[in-house]
Design a protein around this motif. Structure first.
Motif, PDB file in Angstrom:
ATOM      1  N   ILE A  49      -5.441  -8.810  -3.911  1.00 41.38           N
ATOM      2  CA  ILE A  49      -4.334  -8.323  -4.733  1.00 41.38           C
ATOM      3  C   ILE A  49      -4.203  -6.844  -4.412  1.00 41.38           C
ATOM      4  CG2 ILE A  49      -3.391  -8.023  -7.056  1.00 41.38           C
ATOM      5  CD1 ILE A  49      -6.327 -10.194  -6.983  1.00 41.38           C
ATOM      6  N   THR A  50      -3.075  -6.448  -3.859  1.00 38.93           N
ATOM      7  CA  THR A  50      -2.888  -5.045  -3.486  1.00 38.93           C
ATOM      8  C   THR A  50      -1.745  -4.453  -4.292  1.00 38.93           C
ATOM      9  OG1 THR A  50      -1.582  -5.815  -1.562  1.00 38.93           O
ATOM     10  CG2 THR A  50      -3.872  -5.198  -1.175  1.00 38.93           C
ATOM     11  N   ALA A  51      -1.966  -3.237  -4.785  1.00 37.97           N
ATOM     12  CA  ALA A  51      -0.987  -2.531  -5.611  1.00 37.97           C
ATOM     13  C   ALA A  51      -0.674  -1.202  -4.947  1.00 37.97           C
ATOM     14  CB  ALA A  51      -1.533  -2.316  -7.022  1.00 37.97           C
ATOM     15  N   ARG A  52       0.616  -0.952  -4.703  1.00 38.89           N
ATOM     16  CA  ARG A  52       1.035   0.168  -3.862  1.00 38.89           C
ATOM     17  C   ARG A  52       0.580   1.531  -4.368  1.00 38.89           C
ATOM     18  NH1 ARG A  52       7.300   0.398  -3.496  1.00 38.89           N
ATOM     19  NH2 ARG A  52       6.982   1.000  -5.664  1.00 38.89           N
ATOM     20  N   SER A  53       0.825   1.829  -5.659  1.00 37.45           N
ATOM     21  CA  SER A  53       0.545   3.173  -6.156  1.00 37.45           C
ATOM     22  C   SER A  53       0.490   3.156  -7.682  1.00 37.45           C
ATOM     23  CB  SER A  53       1.617   4.146  -5.651  1.00 37.45           C
ATOM     24  OG  SER A  53       1.245   5.490  -5.889  1.00 37.45           O
ATOM     25  N   THR A  54       0.626   4.338  -8.271  1.00 39.18           N
ATOM     26  CA  THR A  54       0.467   4.495  -9.716  1.00 39.18           C
ATOM     27  C   THR A  54       1.313   3.546 -10.552  1.00 39.18           C
ATOM     28  OG1 THR A  54      -0.072   6.816  -9.364  1.00 39.18           O
ATOM     29  CG2 THR A  54       0.544   6.182 -11.589  1.00 39.18           C
ATOM     30  N   PRO A  55       2.622   3.414 -10.303  1.00 35.42           N
ATOM     31  CA  PRO A  55       3.440   2.546 -11.164  1.00 35.42           C
ATOM     32  C   PRO A  55       3.056   1.072 -11.118  1.00 35.42           C
ATOM     33  CG  PRO A  55       4.816   4.045  -9.872  1.00 35.42           C
ATOM     34  CD  PRO A  55       3.444   4.104  -9.295  1.00 35.42           C
ATOM     35  N   ASP A  56       2.205   0.706 -10.177  1.00 35.53           N
ATOM     36  CA  ASP A  56       1.841  -0.695  -9.989  1.00 35.53           C
ATOM     37  C   ASP A  56       0.508  -1.063 -10.639  1.00 35.53           C
ATOM     38  OD1 ASP A  56       4.091  -0.983  -8.007  1.00 35.53           O
ATOM     39  OD2 ASP A  56       2.852   0.513  -6.997  1.00 35.53           O
ATOM     40  N   SER A  57      -0.086  -0.117 -11.352  1.00 34.34           N
ATOM     41  CA  SER A  57      -1.439  -0.304 -11.863  1.00 34.34           C
ATOM     42  C   SER A  57      -1.520  -1.374 -12.938  1.00 34.34           C
ATOM     43  CB  SER A  57      -1.977   1.025 -12.399  1.00 34.34           C
ATOM     44  OG  SER A  57      -1.884   2.036 -11.427  1.00 34.34           O
ATOM     45  N   PHE A  58      -0.594  -1.336 -13.887  1.00 35.91           N
ATOM     46  CA  PHE A  58      -0.629  -2.325 -14.966  1.00 35.91           C
ATOM     47  C   PHE A  58      -0.280  -3.706 -14.429  1.00 35.91           C
ATOM     48  CE2 PHE A  58      -0.522   1.527 -17.437  1.00 35.91           C
ATOM     49  CZ  PHE A  58      -1.270   1.223 -18.571  1.00 35.91           C
ATOM     50  N   LEU A  59       0.725  -3.793 -13.555  1.00 34.74           N
ATOM     51  CA  LEU A  59       1.086  -5.076 -12.965  1.00 34.74           C
ATOM     52  C   LEU A  59      -0.051  -5.612 -12.105  1.00 34.74           C
ATOM     53  CD1 LEU A  59       3.180  -7.281 -12.455  1.00 34.74           C
ATOM     54  CD2 LEU A  59       4.117  -5.868 -10.601  1.00 34.74           C
ATOM     55  N   GLY A  60      -0.726  -4.725 -11.377  1.00 30.71           N
ATOM     56  CA  GLY A  60      -1.862  -5.157 -10.569  1.00 30.71           C
ATOM     57  C   GLY A  60      -2.957  -5.771 -11.410  1.00 30.71           C
ATOM     58  N   GLY A  61      -3.256  -5.138 -12.545  1.00 28.33           N
ATOM     59  CA  GLY A  61      -4.258  -5.697 -13.452  1.00 28.33           C
ATOM     60  C   GLY A  61      -3.838  -7.037 -14.013  1.00 28.33           C
ATOM     61  N   ASP A  62      -2.560  -7.156 -14.381  1.00 29.87           N
ATOM     62  CA  ASP A  62      -2.051  -8.422 -14.912  1.00 29.87           C
ATOM     63  C   ASP A  62      -2.161  -9.541 -13.881  1.00 29.87           C
ATOM     64  OD1 ASP A  62      -1.421  -7.237 -17.335  1.00 29.87           O
ATOM     65  OD2 ASP A  62       0.699  -6.934 -16.851  1.00 29.87           O
ATOM     66  N   LYS A  63      -1.855  -9.217 -12.627  1.00 30.03           N
ATOM     67  CA  LYS A  63      -1.930 -10.239 -11.584  1.00 30.03           C
ATOM     68  C   LYS A  63      -3.366 -10.649 -11.286  1.00 30.03           C
ATOM     69  CE  LYS A  63       2.338 -10.827 -11.330  1.00 30.03           C
ATOM     70  NZ  LYS A  63       2.885 -12.087 -11.906  1.00 30.03           N
ATOM     71  N   MET A  64      -4.296  -9.704 -11.396  1.00 31.08           N
ATOM     72  CA  MET A  64      -5.710 -10.058 -11.239  1.00 31.08           C
ATOM     73  C   MET A  64      -6.110 -11.067 -12.317  1.00 31.08           C
ATOM     74  SD  MET A  64      -8.592  -9.393  -9.550  1.00 31.08           S
ATOM     75  CE  MET A  64     -10.258  -8.719  -9.563  1.00 31.08           C
ATOM     76  N   VAL A  65      -5.644 -10.845 -13.535  1.00 32.84           N
ATOM     77  CA  VAL A  65      -5.939 -11.784 -14.622  1.00 32.84           C
ATOM     78  C   VAL A  65      -5.321 -13.151 -14.329  1.00 32.84           C
ATOM     79  CG1 VAL A  65      -5.503 -12.306 -17.054  1.00 32.84           C
ATOM     80  CG2 VAL A  65      -6.261 -10.017 -16.390  1.00 32.84           C
ATOM     81  N   GLU A  66      -4.091 -13.159 -13.825  1.00 33.69           N
ATOM     82  CA  GLU A  66      -3.448 -14.432 -13.486  1.00 33.69           C
ATOM     83  C   GLU A  66      -4.211 -15.167 -12.396  1.00 33.69           C
ATOM     84  OE1 GLU A  66       0.805 -14.889 -13.034  1.00 33.69           O
ATOM     85  OE2 GLU A  66       1.121 -12.929 -13.987  1.00 33.69           O
ATOM     86  N   GLY A  72       0.844  -1.196   0.000  1.00 34.27           N
ATOM     87  CA  GLY A  72       0.000   0.000   0.000  1.00 34.27           C
ATOM     88  C   GLY A  72       0.876   1.241   0.000  1.00 34.27           C
ATOM     89  N   HIS A  73       0.248   2.375  -0.070  1.00 36.42           N
ATOM     90  CA  HIS A  73       0.971   3.646  -0.101  1.00 36.42           C
ATOM     91  C   HIS A  73       1.780   3.805   1.180  1.00 36.42           C
ATOM     92  CE1 HIS A  73       1.504   7.711  -1.799  1.00 36.42           C
ATOM     93  NE2 HIS A  73       0.927   7.193  -2.874  1.00 36.42           N
ATOM     94  N   CYS A  74       3.099   3.783   1.063  1.00 31.92           N
ATOM     95  CA  CYS A  74       3.959   3.843   2.240  1.00 31.92           C
ATOM     96  C   CYS A  74       4.256   5.295   2.621  1.00 31.92           C
ATOM     97  CB  CYS A  74       5.255   3.076   1.995  1.00 31.92           C
ATOM     98  SG  CYS A  74       6.043   3.446   0.426  1.00 31.92           S
ATOM     99  N   LYS A  75       4.722   5.494   3.833  1.00 28.22           N
ATOM    100  CA  LYS A  75       4.969   6.843   4.345  1.00 28.22           C
ATOM    101  C   LYS A  75       5.936   7.630   3.466  1.00 28.22           C
ATOM    102  CE  LYS A  75       4.355   8.943   7.634  1.00 28.22           C
ATOM    103  NZ  LYS A  75       3.472  10.136   7.800  1.00 28.22           N
ATOM    104  N   GLU A  76       6.951   6.937   2.947  1.00 31.07           N
ATOM    105  CA  GLU A  76       7.933   7.627   2.119  1.00 31.07           C
ATOM    106  C   GLU A  76       7.319   8.227   0.857  1.00 31.07           C
ATOM    107  OE1 GLU A  76      10.240   4.581   4.486  1.00 31.07           O
ATOM    108  OE2 GLU A  76       8.291   4.732   3.506  1.00 31.07           O
TER     109      GLU A  76
END
Length: 274
Positions: A246-263, A188-192
């Protein structure tokens, strides 16, 4: 038969890529996607998410490529988002205990809620899209919580992105109130990566400054001693699969998150990223 996904978005602004990424993966598979918002209002992308020149303050760089900006804008302006399902019209709202005739009202609430498990039988998965908007109208939305709990009972996957993940931490059975992600591994969205200033919302002329709550701390507490929060600070992507989540940290993880949902849906993936 083609699979069908329910995607929930805020009415106070979603991040363009965090909808685009999963949709690209779903469209590639031929999945149907139904959109929903808290009151049936058309969702809108946050303007910075459509601007490739916008520099994300914590990361010190642009997080939106020109290609994604164009595609996200086209999606945001398309008819696909024109008529979302209203959660308010679909799912009942729990009454206050202080209301007159409260016992009868709560009985009616449970009667009306009892059809939700049947309603979601048509869907194969749930997506909660991120951005700053979910802080306002998804994180502590009782109807969203009931929807999440229904998908968990049905053993169907849930993809949550960025601050949309807060809805998982707060979706709890009313009786024991324990976290549904207790013992799970999530990101998830981390403090940094949180803003120190500039958290804004569509339709509200208000700069909240930093986010009103640190999502990382909430997720660390909600997962408990047998689970874990993975910030993956410094790693370009962070997506965790600990079924059904399936959790995706932030913007750069959106496409990978969708791919993993499909998997998860196509190949039975149950664990990834930890």
């Amino acid at each position: 038969m083609s699979k069908k996904i329910l995607a929930v978005l805020s009415e106070y602004g979603y991040w363009g890529e965090e909808l685009l990424g999963p949709l690209v993966a779903f469209d590639r598979q031929g999945y149907g996607v139904v959109f929903a918002t808290p009151n049936g209002k058309r969702p809108q992308a946050l303007p910075p998410s459509l601007d490739p020149g916008y520099v994300d303050p914590p990361l010190g760089r642009s997080v939106t490529t020109p290609e994604v900006a164009v595609a996200a804008r086209e999606l945001d302006e398309s008819d696909r988002l024109a008529s979302p399902v209203s959660l308010a019209d679909w799912i009942p709202e729990r009454p206050y205990d202080s209301e007159p005739n409260a016992l009868r009202l709560i009985e009616r609430y449970y009667r009306e809620l009892s059809t939700l498990d049947e309603d979601i039988a048509q869907y194969d998965g749930l997506v909660i899209v991120g951005g700053s908007g979910p802080i306002v109208d998804l994180a502590n939305n009782g109807r969203v919580h009931e929807l999440v709990l229904s998908f968990v009972r049905a053993d169907k996957p849930i993809l949550a992105l960025c601050y949309g993940i807060a809805a998982l931490a707060f979706a709890r059975d009313w009786d024991d109130r324990s976290s549904i992600i207790w013992g799970k591994h999530v990101t998830g969205h981390c403090k940094e990566y949180d803003y120190k200033d500039g958290t804004g919302f569509l339709g509200v002329n208000f700069n909240m400054g930093p986010p009103p709550y640190p999502l990382e701390y909430i997720l660390r507490d909600a997962t408990g001693p047998d689970g874990r929060f993975h910030g993956n600070v410094g790693k370009e992507t962070s997506v965790i699969v600990d079924y059904p989540f399936i959790t995706a940290r932030s913007t750069p993880d959106s496409f990978l998150g969708g791919d993993k949902m499909v998997e998860v849906l196509e190949s039975g993936l149950r664990r990834f990223g930890w």
